[in-house]
Design a protein around this motif. Structure first.
Motif, PDB file in Angstrom:
ATOM      1  N   PHE A 310       0.844  -1.192   0.000  1.00  0.00           N
ATOM      2  CA  PHE A 310       0.000   0.000   0.000  1.00  0.00           C
ATOM      3  C   PHE A 310       0.878   1.240   0.000  1.00  0.00           C
ATOM      4  O   PHE A 310       2.034   1.205   0.430  1.00  0.00           O
ATOM      5  CB  PHE A 310      -0.935   0.017   1.228  1.00  0.00           C
ATOM      6  CG  PHE A 310      -0.215   0.014   2.550  1.00  0.00           C
ATOM      7  CD1 PHE A 310       0.044   1.204   3.223  1.00  0.00           C
ATOM      8  CD2 PHE A 310       0.203  -1.169   3.136  1.00  0.00           C
ATOM      9  CE1 PHE A 310       0.704   1.212   4.431  1.00  0.00           C
ATOM     10  CE2 PHE A 310       0.866  -1.178   4.352  1.00  0.00           C
ATOM     11  CZ  PHE A 310       1.109   0.018   4.999  1.00  0.00           C
ATOM     12  N   ARG A 311       0.322   2.293  -0.545  1.00  0.00           N
ATOM     13  CA  ARG A 311       1.010   3.584  -0.497  1.00  0.00           C
ATOM     14  C   ARG A 311       0.648   4.257   0.815  1.00  0.00           C
ATOM     15  O   ARG A 311      -0.490   4.156   1.288  1.00  0.00           O
ATOM     16  CB  ARG A 311       0.574   4.452  -1.670  1.00  0.00           C
ATOM     17  CG  ARG A 311       0.953   3.872  -3.025  1.00  0.00           C
ATOM     18  CD  ARG A 311       0.236   4.592  -4.147  1.00  0.00           C
ATOM     19  NE  ARG A 311       0.630   5.993  -4.217  1.00  0.00           N
ATOM     20  CZ  ARG A 311       0.023   6.903  -4.958  1.00  0.00           C
ATOM     21  NH1 ARG A 311      -1.049   6.572  -5.664  1.00  0.00           N
ATOM     22  NH2 ARG A 311       0.444   8.150  -4.973  1.00  0.00           N
ATOM     23  N   GLU A 312       1.622   4.931   1.397  1.00  0.00           N
ATOM     24  CA  GLU A 312       1.347   5.629   2.656  1.00  0.00           C
ATOM     25  C   GLU A 312       0.160   6.566   2.457  1.00  0.00           C
ATOM     26  O   GLU A 312       0.203   7.452   1.597  1.00  0.00           O
ATOM     27  CB  GLU A 312       2.568   6.419   3.106  1.00  0.00           C
ATOM     28  CG  GLU A 312       3.718   5.535   3.576  1.00  0.00           C
ATOM     29  CD  GLU A 312       4.898   6.358   4.036  1.00  0.00           C
ATOM     30  OE1 GLU A 312       4.981   7.547   3.648  1.00  0.00           O
ATOM     31  OE2 GLU A 312       5.745   5.834   4.777  1.00  0.00           O
ATOM     32  N   PRO A 313      -0.915   6.381   3.216  1.00  0.00           N
ATOM     33  CA  PRO A 313      -2.111   7.204   3.001  1.00  0.00           C
ATOM     34  C   PRO A 313      -1.872   8.631   3.463  1.00  0.00           C
ATOM     35  O   PRO A 313      -0.945   8.905   4.233  1.00  0.00           O
ATOM     36  CB  PRO A 313      -3.166   6.509   3.866  1.00  0.00           C
ATOM     37  CG  PRO A 313      -2.381   5.853   4.949  1.00  0.00           C
ATOM     38  CD  PRO A 313      -1.088   5.429   4.328  1.00  0.00           C
ATOM     39  N   PRO A 314      -2.715   9.575   3.021  1.00  0.00           N
ATOM     40  CA  PRO A 314      -2.601  10.950   3.540  1.00  0.00           C
ATOM     41  C   PRO A 314      -2.706  10.954   5.061  1.00  0.00           C
ATOM     42  O   PRO A 314      -3.383  10.116   5.672  1.00  0.00           O
ATOM     43  CB  PRO A 314      -3.788  11.668   2.894  1.00  0.00           C
ATOM     44  CG  PRO A 314      -4.078  10.882   1.660  1.00  0.00           C
ATOM     45  CD  PRO A 314      -3.767   9.454   1.999  1.00  0.00           C
ATOM     46  N   LEU A 315      -2.056  11.917   5.655  1.00  0.00           N
ATOM     47  CA  LEU A 315      -2.027  11.993   7.113  1.00  0.00           C
ATOM     48  C   LEU A 315      -3.423  12.134   7.703  1.00  0.00           C
ATOM     49  O   LEU A 315      -3.694  11.680   8.813  1.00  0.00           O
ATOM     50  CB  LEU A 315      -1.150  13.181   7.529  1.00  0.00           C
ATOM     51  CG  LEU A 315      -0.684  13.229   8.984  1.00  0.00           C
ATOM     52  CD1 LEU A 315       0.115  11.998   9.336  1.00  0.00           C
ATOM     53  CD2 LEU A 315       0.140  14.484   9.229  1.00  0.00           C
ATOM     54  N   SER A 316      -4.334  12.717   6.929  1.00  0.00           N
ATOM     55  CA  SER A 316      -5.690  12.932   7.427  1.00  0.00           C
ATOM     56  C   SER A 316      -6.458  11.630   7.602  1.00  0.00           C
ATOM     57  O   SER A 316      -7.483  11.607   8.280  1.00  0.00           O
ATOM     58  CB  SER A 316      -6.449  13.857   6.470  1.00  0.00           C
ATOM     59  OG  SER A 316      -6.464  13.312   5.156  1.00  0.00           O
ATOM     60  N   TYR A 317      -5.973  10.526   6.971  1.00  0.00           N
ATOM     61  CA  TYR A 317      -6.649   9.242   7.127  1.00  0.00           C
ATOM     62  C   TYR A 317      -6.422   8.653   8.523  1.00  0.00           C
ATOM     63  O   TYR A 317      -7.173   7.767   8.942  1.00  0.00           O
ATOM     64  CB  TYR A 317      -6.160   8.259   6.074  1.00  0.00           C
ATOM     65  CG  TYR A 317      -6.941   8.332   4.785  1.00  0.00           C
ATOM     66  CD1 TYR A 317      -6.861   9.461   3.965  1.00  0.00           C
ATOM     67  CD2 TYR A 317      -7.764   7.292   4.384  1.00  0.00           C
ATOM     68  CE1 TYR A 317      -7.580   9.544   2.783  1.00  0.00           C
ATOM     69  CE2 TYR A 317      -8.479   7.362   3.201  1.00  0.00           C
ATOM     70  CZ  TYR A 317      -8.387   8.482   2.415  1.00  0.00           C
ATOM     71  OH  TYR A 317      -9.100   8.563   1.244  1.00  0.00           O
ATOM     72  N   GLN A 318      -5.400   9.128   9.191  1.00  0.00           N
ATOM     73  CA  GLN A 318      -5.088   8.585  10.513  1.00  0.00           C
ATOM     74  C   GLN A 318      -5.220   9.623  11.632  1.00  0.00           C
ATOM     75  O   GLN A 318      -5.342   9.240  12.793  1.00  0.00           O
ATOM     76  CB  GLN A 318      -3.652   8.044  10.520  1.00  0.00           C
ATOM     77  CG  GLN A 318      -3.385   6.908   9.541  1.00  0.00           C
ATOM     78  CD  GLN A 318      -4.196   5.678   9.854  1.00  0.00           C
ATOM     79  OE1 GLN A 318      -5.000   5.229   9.055  1.00  0.00           O
ATOM     80  NE2 GLN A 318      -4.013   5.132  11.041  1.00  0.00           N
TER      81      GLN A 318
END
Length: 622
Positions: A310-318
């Motif tokens: 997986f690609r590192e998700p945007p910070l807002s996802y976490q």
């Protein structure tokens, strides 16, 4: 007549000495033969000798440097085979029970590896291969030594059959004489058995291979579509050099799975092997306890590393981006600081009001800040959000306080806004475990392969089971199994984790992804798959030949070359930050949530004011 009686008497007198001399030679030959292996051995002997000769044999074996135990038997019993790797069978072909003993050895498959045989041939025969051995399965992996006495010397020959009944092959092991002992053949001492016999003379060796796509067979040689049935194509090229090494003819049969034990019978490759249709798997196999009853594992050829990519998700996802710009300690300091400013503004507003009353400056009262907590709080909030106000403090001290307030919050606002811009472009590195993956907002998918469907759906681990039931195959929806290309394209479009073989997944990523999209790729292992091994049918006479051939291929780099052609490594990130990322609804979710709460609170306050206003009117009327 007298002379005839004299000669006949001499013969009867000398015959025991001649026979004794013959037996002494055989015993010495046997002892020297066993000593030539230079290792401890357990001898199982089927002999019809006299007690004195047997005693001499036992005594001579006991005096050797490398100890040799011996057990005399009249029949072949499994209980006698107490140590497979140290057994040497000793058979005198002239004994009455030798034929029955050899037949039972054939039925028990004791002529193959790792057993050795010494067959003492008749002295009065000129044939190297006794007729009792003609029907025996003495194949490529056998070590059957036949002694052939000629006057005072003895020739020891290794015999075995060419593959598929092509005839017998005789190898000279050595020559024994009573004075000089054993003189071993140079070829036997320099080359191991499997290397000497690696020429299979074009024998047909059947390999069972997996095909899941109809176009694979046509693409096996040219590799135009490497991501389809990659393991089959990879093993096809790796086994090609093995067939050349053994001078064997390749024949392929095809199935659709590796092979699993279902209702007591094997499917796929294991089914072909257990039914005798194939000699070896055309694809590498993971080692399991059940499969070891059908296969001998030989060598490691190709890695199968199955993980979630997986690609590192945007910070807002976490995280909530709008809480991250400042540390917790800064937020805690801002709260009391705002309270202090409200208090200071309230004191200044109160002082200005008193001063205006004394000076009777009624014209300034409309633009003067009223000393009320609500009004002062609203004024400070407007300063925090960099908004103006229609009221102000009139005194010099009050104006100085206003300047300080706007200046301080200007710096805070600038730092906060700059951090938000950076955080909107940042990615999260907080997904490191399966639990993190389960609790994340990422969608999950799995490559549609037989082993994935089997291992993922049968897992007992609670976290893995929860991932399967909630994210991969939730109830009431279609399980998220994709072919390799479709899964990787989903990974490119959105926050998505795809479980696949890393080498093939990265090859598709190199083909379809832009350079900046190759950055931030992460891996989490879901299926604990051991390294797969190339195997051969259990008990195959070609086992050692194939094993040595596969190891030679690895030493010469042939396997590694094929793996580099078929598999790719993790792409290198070269242009991180070189792309523009649009702000999504997920990024703005906390702001929309704040707006919604604010609107609801505003409506509640408006309703409260209306109620309060009506009550005040009623009081005035009364």
């Amino acid at each position: 007549m007298n002379w005839f009686v004299t000669i006949l008497g001499s013969i009867f007198i000398c015959l025991p000495f001649v026979l004794s001399k013959t037996m002494d030679s055989e015993i010495k030959m046997i002892v020297d033969f066993l000593q030539s292996f230079n290792k401890p051995s357990n001898v199982i002997a089927n002999l019809c000798w006299g007690n004195s000769n047997i005693k001499d044999l036992i005594t001579n074996l006991a005096n050797l440097e490398s100890p040799k135990s011996i057990k005399f038997v009249n029949d072949m019993h499994t209980k006698d085979i107490f140590s497979n790797h140290k057994i040497i069978f000793l058979v005198d072909i002239a004994c009455a029970g030798a034929t029955q003993f050899l037949d039972k050895a054939k039925a028990g498959k004791y002529f193959g590896r790792p057993y050795r045989w010494l067959v003492i041939n008749r002295r009065d025969t000129k044939t190297v291969i006794p007729r009792e051995l003609e029907a025996m399965d003495i194949l490529t992996d056998s070590e059957v030594y036949v002694s052939q006495f000629d006057n005072h010397s003895c020739n020891i020959n290794l015999i075995y059959k060419k593959p598929q009944n092509h005839g017998w092959i005789i190898e000279k092991y050595g020559t024994w004489t009573e004075n000089n002992g054993f003189l071993l053949s140079r070829e036997v001492t320099e080359l191991v058995t499997a290397i000497r016999r690696r020429n299979l003379y074009g024998v047909t060796v059947v390999a069972s291979m997996i095909i899941t796509d109809n176009n694979t067979l046509a693409d096996m040689q040219y590799l135009r579509h490497k991501e389809t049935d990659w393991l089959t194509k990879c093993n096809y090229h790796q086994l090609a050099s093995l067939y050349d090494f053994a001078n064997a003819t390749r024949k392929l049969i095809f199935t659709n799975s590796w092979g699993y034990l279902i209702n007591g019978s094997w499917t796929g490759i294991l089914g072909d092997i257990s039914q005798g249709k194939a000699d070896l798997p055309g694809s590498v196999l993971v080692i399991t306890k059940e499969r070891m009853e059908q296969l001998d594992y030989l060598a490691f050829l190709s890695p199968i590393d199955v993980k979630f990519i997986f690609r590192e998700p945007p910070l807002s996802y976490q995280n909530n981006l709008y809480l991250l710009p400042f540390k917790t300690s800064v937020w805690f300091c801002i709260g009391p600081f705002v309270g202090l400013l409200i208090f200071a503004m309230y004191v200044n507003a109160y002082w200005d009001e008193k001063k205006c009353q004394c000076d009777n400056e009624e014209e300034n009262q409309t633009t003067m800040l009223i000393p009320k907590v609500s009004d002062v709080s609203v004024f400070v909030m407007s300063a925090i959000s960099q908004q103006g106000s229609n009221v102000e403090l009139k005194g010099t001290l009050g104006r100085f306080v206003i300047l300080i307030i706007f200046l301080v919050f200007l710096f805070l606002y600038t730092a906060y806004s700059a951090s938000i811009v950076v955080l909107l472009q940042a990615s999260s590195n907080q997904i490191r475990t399966l639990s993190d993956l389960l609790n994340s907002k990422l969608e999950l998918g799995v490559e549609d392969t037989k082993y994935n469907r089997y291992f993922i759906s049968t897992t007992k681990d609670p976290v893995k089971k929860a991932i399967y039931e909630t994210k991969i195959a939730p109830k009431g929806s279609k399980p998220k199994f994709y072919n390799l290309v479709d899964g990787i394209l989903e990974l490119q479009k959105k926050p998505f984790a795809f479980n696949c073989v890393l080498g093939t997944g990265y090859r598709v990523i190199e083909k379809y992804f832009y350079e900046h999209e190759k950055c931030g790729l992460q891996e989490i292992q879901y299926i604990q798959i051991q390294n797969p091994y190339q195997a051969v049918k259990r008990g195959s006479p070609y086992r050692e030949i194939f094993k040595i051939g596969l190891l030679r291929n690895a030493e010469h780099g042939l396997n590694d070359r094929t793996n580099r052609i078929m598999l790719s490594k993790k792409p290198v990130c070269l242009v991180r930050g070189g792309s523009f990322v649009s702000v999504s609804l997920v990024d703005c979710y906390p702001i929309f949530l704040l707006l919604m709460y604010g609107m609801i609170l505003g409506q509640v306050l408006l309703l409260a004011e209306l109620i309060h206003h009506r009550r005040m009117k009623k009081v005035e009327i009364e």
